[in-house]
Every structure is written in structure tokens, then in C-alpha cells.
Design an enzyme around this catalytic site. Structure first.
Site, PDB file in Angstrom:
ATOM      1  N   CYS A 139      77.757  49.687  65.258  1.00 16.88           N
ATOM      2  CA  CYS A 139      78.596  49.936  66.419  1.00 16.88           C
ATOM      3  C   CYS A 139      77.958  49.210  67.607  1.00 16.88           C
ATOM      4  O   CYS A 139      76.817  49.491  67.966  1.00 16.88           O
ATOM      5  CB  CYS A 139      78.664  51.436  66.667  1.00 16.88           C
ATOM      6  SG  CYS A 139      79.554  51.884  68.161  1.00 16.88           S
ATOM      7  N   CYS A 187      80.596  51.218  82.035  1.00 14.81           N
ATOM      8  CA  CYS A 187      82.034  51.160  81.780  1.00 14.81           C
ATOM      9  C   CYS A 187      82.757  51.702  83.001  1.00 14.81           C
ATOM     10  O   CYS A 187      82.284  52.626  83.645  1.00 14.81           O
ATOM     11  CB  CYS A 187      82.379  52.015  80.559  1.00 14.81           C
ATOM     12  SG  CYS A 187      84.131  51.974  80.104  1.00 14.81           S
ATOM     13  N   CYS A 189      77.086  58.014  71.159  1.00 17.61           N
ATOM     14  CA  CYS A 189      77.948  57.657  72.280  1.00 17.61           C
ATOM     15  C   CYS A 189      77.270  57.550  73.642  1.00 17.61           C
ATOM     16  O   CYS A 189      77.525  58.358  74.539  1.00 17.61           O
ATOM     17  CB  CYS A 189      79.100  58.640  72.385  1.00 17.61           C
ATOM     18  SG  CYS A 189      79.978  58.842  70.859  1.00 17.61           S
TER      19      CYS A 189
HETATM   20  N1  SAH Z   1      86.270  51.974  75.508  1.00 16.48           N
HETATM   21  C1  SAH Z   1      86.646  51.985  74.130  1.00 16.48           C
HETATM   22  C2  SAH Z   1      85.495  51.896  73.164  1.00 16.48           C
HETATM   23  C3  SAH Z   1      84.234  52.656  73.451  1.00 16.48           C
HETATM   24  S1  SAH Z   1      84.282  54.424  73.264  1.00 16.48           S
HETATM   25  C4  SAH Z   1      87.514  53.176  73.837  1.00 16.48           C
HETATM   26  O1  SAH Z   1      87.758  53.967  74.717  1.00 16.48           O
HETATM   27  O2  SAH Z   1      88.009  53.274  72.722  1.00 16.48           O
HETATM   28  C5  SAH Z   1      84.442  54.708  71.552  1.00 16.48           C
HETATM   29  C6  SAH Z   1      85.039  56.073  71.207  1.00 16.48           C
HETATM   30  O3  SAH Z   1      84.082  57.131  71.415  1.00 16.48           O
HETATM   31  C7  SAH Z   1      86.239  56.415  72.052  1.00 16.48           C
HETATM   32  O4  SAH Z   1      87.245  56.971  71.251  1.00 16.48           O
HETATM   33  C8  SAH Z   1      85.649  57.422  73.015  1.00 16.48           C
HETATM   34  O5  SAH Z   1      86.646  58.196  73.596  1.00 16.48           O
HETATM   35  C9  SAH Z   1      84.717  58.171  72.115  1.00 16.48           C
HETATM   36  N2  SAH Z   1      83.712  59.018  72.780  1.00 16.48           N
HETATM   37  C10 SAH Z   1      83.210  58.890  74.013  1.00 16.48           C
HETATM   38  N3  SAH Z   1      82.324  59.884  74.279  1.00 16.48           N
HETATM   39  C11 SAH Z   1      82.265  60.646  73.182  1.00 16.48           C
HETATM   40  C12 SAH Z   1      81.535  61.833  72.834  1.00 16.48           C
HETATM   41  N4  SAH Z   1      80.674  62.371  73.666  1.00 16.48           N
HETATM   42  N5  SAH Z   1      81.733  62.352  71.606  1.00 16.48           N
HETATM   43  C13 SAH Z   1      82.591  61.776  70.728  1.00 16.48           C
HETATM   44  N6  SAH Z   1      83.292  60.664  70.995  1.00 16.48           N
HETATM   45  C14 SAH Z   1      83.149  60.113  72.211  1.00 16.48           C
END
Ligand code: SAH
Length: 337
Positions: A101, A108, A329
Site C-alpha cells: 500500500c 492530504c 492508515c
Molecule cells: N484518498 C483515497 C486513498 C487513501 S485512504 C481515498 O479516500 O480512498 C484509503 C482508505 O482508508 C479510504 O477508504 C479511507 O477512507 C480509509 N481510512 C482512512 N482512515 C481509516 C481508519 N482509521 N481506519 C480504516 N480505514 C481508514
């Protein structure tokens, strides 16, 4: 110029511009990604005088691994970039192979309320070589074949569109990193004009949409981007994407306790997605410093899943990696800062 930032096409044009045959690009790419060399002197099938010229033009610098945290079937990497910024990437071991990943930005700007990465505002986009570099360095570290790549780390990939697309070309190049297009996934929070642009991207990459809520009120509360591109527009763009590409789209849905995890939310979600060629990936929330959000309880996750199943949706619950090593994440970078 950094050599890891060049797609085959751009390197071919470079060679043409210096009056050389464009196939030299393929040779250089093979040296870089299949023979893993990191200097022109090792590229013995390229004439010495050309090598000397290349040395003047290109560097081989890569992000540096400054921290590693290892858990069960997961390694989290923290990288230092040349300007002192830090990003992270995660290696995960699935039964079908290894997946990485990668991050696409330093920080962001999307501001999703539950997300750790978004608390630290975007500093800048990652360069192509900084995305390629995450893969190259992890491969150097573990010396194993990578099965798949997901662009789901820190950042919004569609907010760094051009660089992410070049990165995907390098990933997919049969003489380069050679990751099959079907093994590459890009995840977006729903930037509609870019979803439309991505329909015409020439490679058969997987698209994932972070949906996380089945209606505008809730989605706008969780994800500010929904105010710019409301649900109806995002869903229509996804429908069009499916029609144009004939590909199934992944819908990501984080389960947040007592926020979006009730049976009625599940039914609303099923209704919203009815008839679309999608599958829903339910994500148990990794708790962060956003103390107002909690992970749904197991019984609620199961009930949500069962409801979607009964509604004849294709659905899976995401396997978890790295929660215990605070490696999920964006947490490693945020802890470090
Ligand atoms: N900006 C893109 C990709 C990065 S985030 C997007 O929004 O898809 C990748 C995924 O992880 C997204 O679905 C996001 O909402 C999720 N995510 C973010 N924080 C998280 C957390 N604390 N626990 C689980 N998933 C999370």
C-alpha cells in the site's frame, strides 16, 4: 532528473532527443527494475560515452527507509524524502501473495473526519520517483516478488493525477516492475472529474471508491469532498465508469460505531448501489486520535454484512493488518511528527 521518475515513453523521448535509439529506454528500465542496478556503470550493454552523458543528467536517489515496524503478516515502513518530509507504505502478506500500500501525497487535503492522514494537511504531491521508490526500496528490503499494489496510503491519488498515472505505467511495464494491471488498485474519495478522466486511461486498473455513507447528509458530515461532489454525481460517474470500462468497482465502507453501521444504513446502501457492477468492502475502523469515532462492534459488523448479503450484494469484510503496531492508515507518520 531522477531516473525512477521516467516511464518507458518519457525515457524513449529522452533518448530520441539526444539522437539515440529509443529502445535504449527498454534496456535501462530492465536494468533498473529487473536486474536491480543503481548506477549507469553497471548497464554494460549501453555504450560508455552514452553512459557518461546519462550520468550527467540523471540521479538514482530513492526515499530512505528510516523506520520499520513488523507485525503478523505486515511490515510498516516510514520513509524520509529528500526534502525532509516523511511518508509511509505498508507491506501485507496475503495468501495469494505480497501486496504494498503506497502513499501518493505528503499529507492530504480531503479532510475526512475519521482519517489520521487528513489531520496533517497536504504539504505537497509525491513525485513519480517517490512512489516508485516506495516499491523499489521495499523490494530491496525483502527480496521477494510483489503480487499487487494498492494506492491507498496517505494522500488522494486523484489530487496528484498525472504523477500517479505515470507511476502506474512504470508499475505495469512488463520490462519494469511488471505488476499486472488487474493487480493495481487506485482508491479515491470521489473526485468526479478525475473519475471521468480515468475512464479513458489505457490500462485495466482497478478503481475503488471510498463511499462510507449511503446518503448526502451523513457523507457530507464525514467527508467534506461530498459538498463539492455530492453522492448523486459520484454514483453517476461510477455508473458511467463501469459502462465505459466494463470493469467492476470496489466500494469501500468504513464501519463507524453508531454513525453509519445500522441495519437501516445497510439497506439504504444496498438501495443506492442496486444493479451496479460493484462489490462492497466493509472496513472495520482502525481507531485513531479522532476519539469521537469508534470501531463498530463485531455483532454490528456481522449484521451489516448479513443485511447486504440478503440484499444480494457482493460483500467482504476487509482483513486487518497492523492495527496493533499502530501501523494502520497514516498512524506511523502522524505518531512520528
Ligand atoms: N484518498 C483515497 C486513498 C487513501 S485512504 C481515498 O479516500 O480512498 C484509503 C482508505 O482508508 C479510504 O477508504 C479511507 O477512507 C480509509 N481510512 C482512512 N482512515 C481509516 C481508519 N482509521 N481506519 C480504516 N480505514 C481508514
Amino acid at each position: 532528473m531522477n531516473i525512477y521518475g521516467f516511464t518507458r515513453e518519457k525515457l524513449s523521448s529522452y533518448f530520441e532527443s539526444i539522437g539515440e535509439k529509443s529502445f535504449k529506454a527498454v534496456q535501462v528500465i530492465e536494468w533498473l527494475y529487473q536486474k536491480n542496478v543503481s548506477s549507469f556503470d553497471e548497464m554494460t550493454n549501453i555504450k560508455k560515452e552514452i553512459r557518461e552523458q546519462l550520468k550527467k543528467e540523471f540521479t538514482f536517489s530513492l526515499p530512505e527507509i528510516i523506520k520499520k515496524e513488523t507485525g503478523k503478516d505486515v511490515i510498516k515502513y516510514l520513509f524520509l524524502l529528500s526534502d525532509g518530509e516523511k511518508i509511509e507504505a505498508v507491506l501485507m502478506k496475503h495468501d495469494y501473495g505480497l501486496s504494498i500500500c503506497v502513499s501518493s501525497q505528503v499529507g492530504c487535503n480531503m479532510g475526512c473526519k475519521f482519517c489520521e492522514s487528513g489531520r496533517l494537511k497536504k504539504v505537497r504531491n509525491l513525485q513519480v520517483e517517490e512512489m516508485v521508490g516506495q516499491i523499489v526500496q521495499i523490494k530491496n528490503d525483502i527480496k521477494e516478488t510483489i503480487h499487487s499494489v494498492v494506492i491507498m496510503g496517505i494522500g488522494e491519488p486523484f489530487d496528484n493525477y498525472e504523477n500517479v498515472m505515470d507511476f502506474i505505467f512504470i508499475l505495469n511495464d512488463a520490462k519494469g516492475l511488471s505488476i499486472g494491471a488487474r493487480h493495481i488498485t487506485v482508491s479515491t474519495c470521489g473526485i468526479v472529474p478525475k473519475i471521468k478522466e480515468f475512464m479513458n486511461f489505457p490500462l485495466q486498473i482497478n478503481l475503488a471508491l471510498s463511499l462510507h455513507a449511503p446518503n448526502d447528509t451523513l457523507r457530507s458530515e464525514l467527508m467534506p469532498i461530498n459538498k463539492a461532489y455530492p453522492l448523486k454525481d459520484v454514483i453517476n460517474a461510477i455508473k458511467e465508469y463501469i459502462q465505459v470500462t466494463n470493469r467492476r468497482v470496489t466500494i469501500e465502507y468504513i464501519l463507524l460505531k453508531e454513525v453509519n453501521d445500522s441495519i437501516s444504513h445497510a439497506k439504504e446502501l444496498a438501495k443506492l448501489l442496486r444493479g451496479m457492477n460493484v462489490y462492497v468492502n466493509l472496513i472495520p475502523y482502525n481507531e485513531t486520535n479522532h476519539l469521537e469515532y469508534k470501531r463498530s462492534e463485531k455483532k454490528n459488523i456481522d449484521a451489516f454484512y448479513d443485511t447486504l448479503k440478503k440484499e444480494k450484494m457482493e460483500v467482504t469484510v476487509r482483513r486487518e493488518f497492523g492495527g496493533t503496531i499502530s501501523a494502520a492508515c497514516g498512524q506511523l507518520r502522524s505518531k512520528e511528527l
